[in-house]
Design a protein around this motif. Structure first.
Motif, PDB file in Angstrom:
ATOM      1  N   GLN A   1       0.828  -1.208   0.000  1.00  0.00           N
ATOM      2  CA  GLN A   1       0.000   0.000   0.000  1.00  0.00           C
ATOM      3  C   GLN A   1       0.864   1.260   0.000  1.00  0.00           C
ATOM      4  OE1 GLN A   1      -2.345  -0.966   3.532  1.00  0.00           O
ATOM      5  NE2 GLN A   1      -4.194  -0.948   2.282  1.00  0.00           N
ATOM      6  N   ALA A   2       1.937   1.245   0.796  1.00  0.00           N
ATOM      7  CA  ALA A   2       2.785   2.435   0.932  1.00  0.00           C
ATOM      8  C   ALA A   2       3.460   2.785  -0.392  1.00  0.00           C
ATOM      9  CB  ALA A   2       3.826   2.208   2.023  1.00  0.00           C
ATOM     10  N   ILE A   3       4.005   1.785  -1.082  1.00  0.00           N
ATOM     11  CA  ILE A   3       4.672   2.047  -2.362  1.00  0.00           C
ATOM     12  C   ILE A   3       3.651   2.470  -3.413  1.00  0.00           C
ATOM     13  CG2 ILE A   3       5.916   0.955  -4.267  1.00  0.00           C
ATOM     14  CD1 ILE A   3       7.536  -0.589  -2.212  1.00  0.00           C
ATOM     15  N   ALA A   4       2.515   1.811  -3.449  1.00  0.00           N
ATOM     16  CA  ALA A   4       1.472   2.183  -4.399  1.00  0.00           C
ATOM     17  C   ALA A   4       0.994   3.608  -4.144  1.00  0.00           C
ATOM     18  CB  ALA A   4       0.295   1.204  -4.300  1.00  0.00           C
ATOM     19  N   HIS A   5       0.862   3.971  -2.890  1.00  0.00           N
ATOM     20  CA  HIS A   5       0.418   5.321  -2.524  1.00  0.00           C
ATOM     21  C   HIS A   5       1.439   6.361  -2.987  1.00  0.00           C
ATOM     22  CE1 HIS A   5      -0.891   8.712   0.001  1.00  0.00           C
ATOM     23  NE2 HIS A   5      -2.048   8.083   0.113  1.00  0.00           N
ATOM     24  N   LEU A   6       2.720   6.075  -2.791  1.00  0.00           N
ATOM     25  CA  LEU A   6       3.763   7.003  -3.228  1.00  0.00           C
ATOM     26  C   LEU A   6       3.732   7.179  -4.744  1.00  0.00           C
ATOM     27  CD1 LEU A   6       6.225   8.766  -2.704  1.00  0.00           C
ATOM     28  CD2 LEU A   6       7.639   6.698  -2.765  1.00  0.00           C
ATOM     29  N   PHE A   7       3.535   6.091  -5.478  1.00  0.00           N
ATOM     30  CA  PHE A   7       3.458   6.176  -6.937  1.00  0.00           C
ATOM     31  C   PHE A   7       2.286   7.070  -7.361  1.00  0.00           C
ATOM     32  CE2 PHE A   7       5.628   1.790  -7.773  1.00  0.00           C
ATOM     33  CZ  PHE A   7       6.850   2.359  -7.431  1.00  0.00           C
ATOM     34  N   CYS A   8       1.154   6.938  -6.688  1.00  0.00           N
ATOM     35  CA  CYS A   8      -0.008   7.764  -7.010  1.00  0.00           C
ATOM     36  C   CYS A   8       0.261   9.225  -6.662  1.00  0.00           C
ATOM     37  CB  CYS A   8      -1.237   7.266  -6.261  1.00  0.00           C
ATOM     38  SG  CYS A   8      -1.851   5.643  -6.778  1.00  0.00           S
TER      39      CYS A   8
ATOM     40  N   MET B   1       3.149  10.873  -6.479  1.00  0.00           N
ATOM     41  CA  MET B   1       4.094  11.515  -7.388  1.00  0.00           C
ATOM     42  C   MET B   1       3.455  11.771  -8.755  1.00  0.00           C
ATOM     43  SD  MET B   1       6.491  12.115  -5.374  1.00  0.00           S
ATOM     44  CE  MET B   1       7.357  13.049  -6.635  1.00  0.00           C
ATOM     45  N   TYR B   2       2.584  10.861  -9.196  1.00  0.00           N
ATOM     46  CA  TYR B   2       1.910  11.129 -10.468  1.00  0.00           C
ATOM     47  C   TYR B   2       1.046  12.379 -10.353  1.00  0.00           C
ATOM     48  CZ  TYR B   2      -1.075  11.051 -14.494  1.00  0.00           C
ATOM     49  OH  TYR B   2      -1.736  11.440 -15.626  1.00  0.00           O
ATOM     50  N   ALA B   3       0.291  12.493  -9.269  1.00  0.00           N
ATOM     51  CA  ALA B   3      -0.595  13.647  -9.097  1.00  0.00           C
ATOM     52  C   ALA B   3       0.201  14.948  -9.080  1.00  0.00           C
ATOM     53  CB  ALA B   3      -1.404  13.495  -7.809  1.00  0.00           C
ATOM     54  N   LYS B   4       1.343  14.949  -8.391  1.00  0.00           N
ATOM     55  CA  LYS B   4       2.162  16.164  -8.309  1.00  0.00           C
ATOM     56  C   LYS B   4       2.787  16.508  -9.660  1.00  0.00           C
ATOM     57  CE  LYS B   4       4.882  16.726  -4.788  1.00  0.00           C
ATOM     58  NZ  LYS B   4       5.901  16.464  -3.749  1.00  0.00           N
TER      59      LYS B   4
ATOM     60  N   HIS C   1      -1.060   8.737 -16.982  1.00  0.00           N
ATOM     61  CA  HIS C   1      -0.619   7.857 -15.900  1.00  0.00           C
ATOM     62  C   HIS C   1       0.761   7.254 -16.143  1.00  0.00           C
ATOM     63  CE1 HIS C   1      -5.159   7.604 -15.338  1.00  0.00           C
ATOM     64  NE2 HIS C   1      -4.694   8.317 -14.328  1.00  0.00           N
ATOM     65  N   ARG C   2       1.622   8.056 -16.771  1.00  0.00           N
ATOM     66  CA  ARG C   2       2.984   7.621 -17.050  1.00  0.00           C
ATOM     67  C   ARG C   2       3.938   8.766 -16.727  1.00  0.00           C
ATOM     68  NH1 ARG C   2       6.664   7.318 -21.570  1.00  0.00           N
ATOM     69  NH2 ARG C   2       7.798   5.333 -21.584  1.00  0.00           N
ATOM     70  N   TYR C   3       5.055   8.436 -16.062  1.00  0.00           N
ATOM     71  CA  TYR C   3       6.027   9.479 -15.742  1.00  0.00           C
ATOM     72  C   TYR C   3       7.401   8.881 -15.489  1.00  0.00           C
ATOM     73  CZ  TYR C   3       5.074   8.280 -10.764  1.00  0.00           C
ATOM     74  OH  TYR C   3       4.911   7.637  -9.557  1.00  0.00           O
TER      75      TYR C   3
ATOM     76  N   LEU D   1       7.402  -0.863 -14.877  1.00  0.00           N
ATOM     77  CA  LEU D   1       8.534  -0.015 -14.495  1.00  0.00           C
ATOM     78  C   LEU D   1       9.721  -0.468 -15.323  1.00  0.00           C
ATOM     79  CD1 LEU D   1       9.593   2.230 -12.675  1.00  0.00           C
ATOM     80  CD2 LEU D   1      10.037   0.528 -10.909  1.00  0.00           C
ATOM     81  N   GLN D   2      10.043   0.339 -16.331  1.00  0.00           N
ATOM     82  CA  GLN D   2      11.066  -0.074 -17.288  1.00  0.00           C
ATOM     83  C   GLN D   2      11.835   1.147 -17.775  1.00  0.00           C
ATOM     84  OE1 GLN D   2       9.474  -2.203 -20.641  1.00  0.00           O
ATOM     85  NE2 GLN D   2      11.378  -3.332 -20.984  1.00  0.00           N
ATOM     86  N   GLY D   3      13.167   1.053 -17.747  1.00  0.00           N
ATOM     87  CA  GLY D   3      13.996   2.146 -18.228  1.00  0.00           C
ATOM     88  C   GLY D   3      13.804   3.435 -17.459  1.00  0.00           C
ATOM     89  N   GLY D   4      13.439   3.310 -16.185  1.00  0.00           N
ATOM     90  CA  GLY D   4      13.228   4.498 -15.365  1.00  0.00           C
ATOM     91  C   GLY D   4      11.883   5.155 -15.564  1.00  0.00           C
ATOM     92  N   TRP D   5      10.993   4.538 -16.340  1.00  0.00           N
ATOM     93  CA  TRP D   5       9.654   5.077 -16.564  1.00  0.00           C
ATOM     94  C   TRP D   5       8.623   4.206 -15.864  1.00  0.00           C
ATOM     95  CZ3 TRP D   5       8.158   9.557 -18.986  1.00  0.00           C
ATOM     96  CH2 TRP D   5       9.168  10.250 -19.672  1.00  0.00           C
ATOM     97  N   LEU D   6       7.739   4.845 -15.114  1.00  0.00           N
ATOM     98  CA  LEU D   6       6.652   4.140 -14.442  1.00  0.00           C
ATOM     99  C   LEU D   6       5.351   4.404 -15.190  1.00  0.00           C
ATOM    100  CD1 LEU D   6       5.542   2.611 -11.867  1.00  0.00           C
ATOM    101  CD2 LEU D   6       4.985   4.890 -11.000  1.00  0.00           C
ATOM    102  N   GLU D   7       4.636   3.354 -15.520  1.00  0.00           N
ATOM    103  CA  GLU D   7       3.307   3.501 -16.088  1.00  0.00           C
ATOM    104  C   GLU D   7       2.309   2.796 -15.186  1.00  0.00           C
ATOM    105  OE1 GLU D   7       0.739   2.843 -20.214  1.00  0.00           O
ATOM    106  OE2 GLU D   7       2.832   2.150 -20.086  1.00  0.00           O
ATOM    107  N   ILE D   8       1.298   3.520 -14.778  1.00  0.00           N
ATOM    108  CA  ILE D   8       0.234   2.950 -13.958  1.00  0.00           C
ATOM    109  C   ILE D   8      -0.821   2.403 -14.899  1.00  0.00           C
ATOM    110  CG2 ILE D   8      -1.511   3.422 -12.203  1.00  0.00           C
ATOM    111  CD1 ILE D   8       0.315   5.728 -11.223  1.00  0.00           C
ATOM    112  N   LEU D   9      -0.942   1.088 -14.948  1.00  0.00           N
ATOM    113  CA  LEU D   9      -1.818   0.436 -15.922  1.00  0.00           C
ATOM    114  C   LEU D   9      -3.277   0.469 -15.505  1.00  0.00           C
ATOM    115  CD1 LEU D   9       0.408  -2.698 -16.657  1.00  0.00           C
ATOM    116  CD2 LEU D   9       0.272  -0.577 -17.986  1.00  0.00           C
ATOM    117  N   ASN D  10      -3.506   0.483 -14.195  1.00  0.00           N
ATOM    118  CA  ASN D  10      -4.883   0.493 -13.689  1.00  0.00           C
ATOM    119  C   ASN D  10      -4.960   1.485 -12.543  1.00  0.00           C
ATOM    120  OD1 ASN D  10      -7.443  -0.053 -12.582  1.00  0.00           O
ATOM    121  ND2 ASN D  10      -7.324  -2.214 -13.156  1.00  0.00           N
TER     122      ASN D  10
END
Length: 236
Positions: free
Chosen positions: A146-153, A155-158, A168-170, A205-214
């Motif tokens: 939950q903590a890691i997922a929350h951080l990913f969300c 940072m995307y929002a910011k 949903h990619r950054y 999470l590939q090549g330093g890029w995170l994509e949130i699929l859902n």
């Protein structure tokens, strides 16, 4: 970047934007893992992030590090130094970064002349406090997943609010060690959680890029509610 960041919080008049653009600023490129200001320093300038990622942290016994927050272009992570003369933590680059240094005198004159800008900066500082509280809840009560997922969300929002993320990619330039230092987890535990999120088809999470699929499922899993970010003019 500062105009874009403050403009995402509240509307800036043309005069206010011009005043910000006229701030004296010394721009410096910095390598990764370079301290910008250290705990105990008495800085005479604020640092504005123009490119790259920065973190605030403290070193504990035996060299252990606790990261308090990650910062992106447009942020001024040591804004408190305007009114608190001694730094009680350190600020460091996470990646290669370009940082602009603005003298305290210029920032104080800006906020005295333009109370609207002062109010936006004050609001931004209060949001920092809200983020600290959310991180405290995360480390104390959320599971590692939950903590890691929350951080990913978060940072995307910011990043999305200042135009640095979309669909949903950054770019996520932090290491597993950085995530562990931010959330109080071991590298092994971070690796296990990332593998779980991939296997559940929630992220790539590939090549330093995170994509949130859902996005809906990830926010549900992490109980992410962007209200604490007080995004102002931009919806998360």
């Amino acid at each position: 970047m500062l105009i874009r960041k403050l403009g995402s919080i509240a509307r800036l008049s043309d005069e206010e934007q011009q005043a910000i653009a006229c701030l004296p600023i010394a721009v410096r490129p910095l390598p990764a893992a370079q301290d910008i200001v250290r705990e105990g320093d008495r800085p005479s300038q604020c640092c504005l992030i123009l490119d790259g990622w920065v973190c605030r942290y403290q070193l504990l016994g035996e060299g252990k590090r606790q990261i308090f927050s990650f910062h992106i272009p447009g942020d001024i992570p040591d804004l408190q130094s305007l009114h608190l003369p001694v730094m009680d933590h350190s600020v460091s680059t996470v990646t290669k970064a370009t940082v602009g240094f603005i003298p305290h005198e210029a920032m104080l004159e800006l906020t005295a002349t333009y109370p609207g800008i002062a109010a936006i900066l004050w609001r931004d500082t209060l949001v920092d406090g809200a983020i600290f509280r959310e991180w405290m809840v995360g480390m104390g009560r959320r599971t590692a997943t939950q903590a890691i997922a929350h951080l990913f969300c978060e940072m995307y929002a910011k990043l999305e609010a200042v135009g640095l993320a979309t669909n949903h990619r950054y770019k996520l330039p932090v290491t597993q060690a950085d995530l562990g230092d931010a959330l109080g987890l071991s590298n092994v535990h971070v690796n296990r959680v990332l593998r779980e999120l991939r296997e559940r088809n929630l992220i790539t999470l590939q090549g330093g890029w995170l994509e949130i699929l859902n996005w809906a499922e990830l926010t549900k899993l992490s109980e992410f509610d962007p209200m604490y970010l007080h995004m102002g003019r931009r919806a998360a």
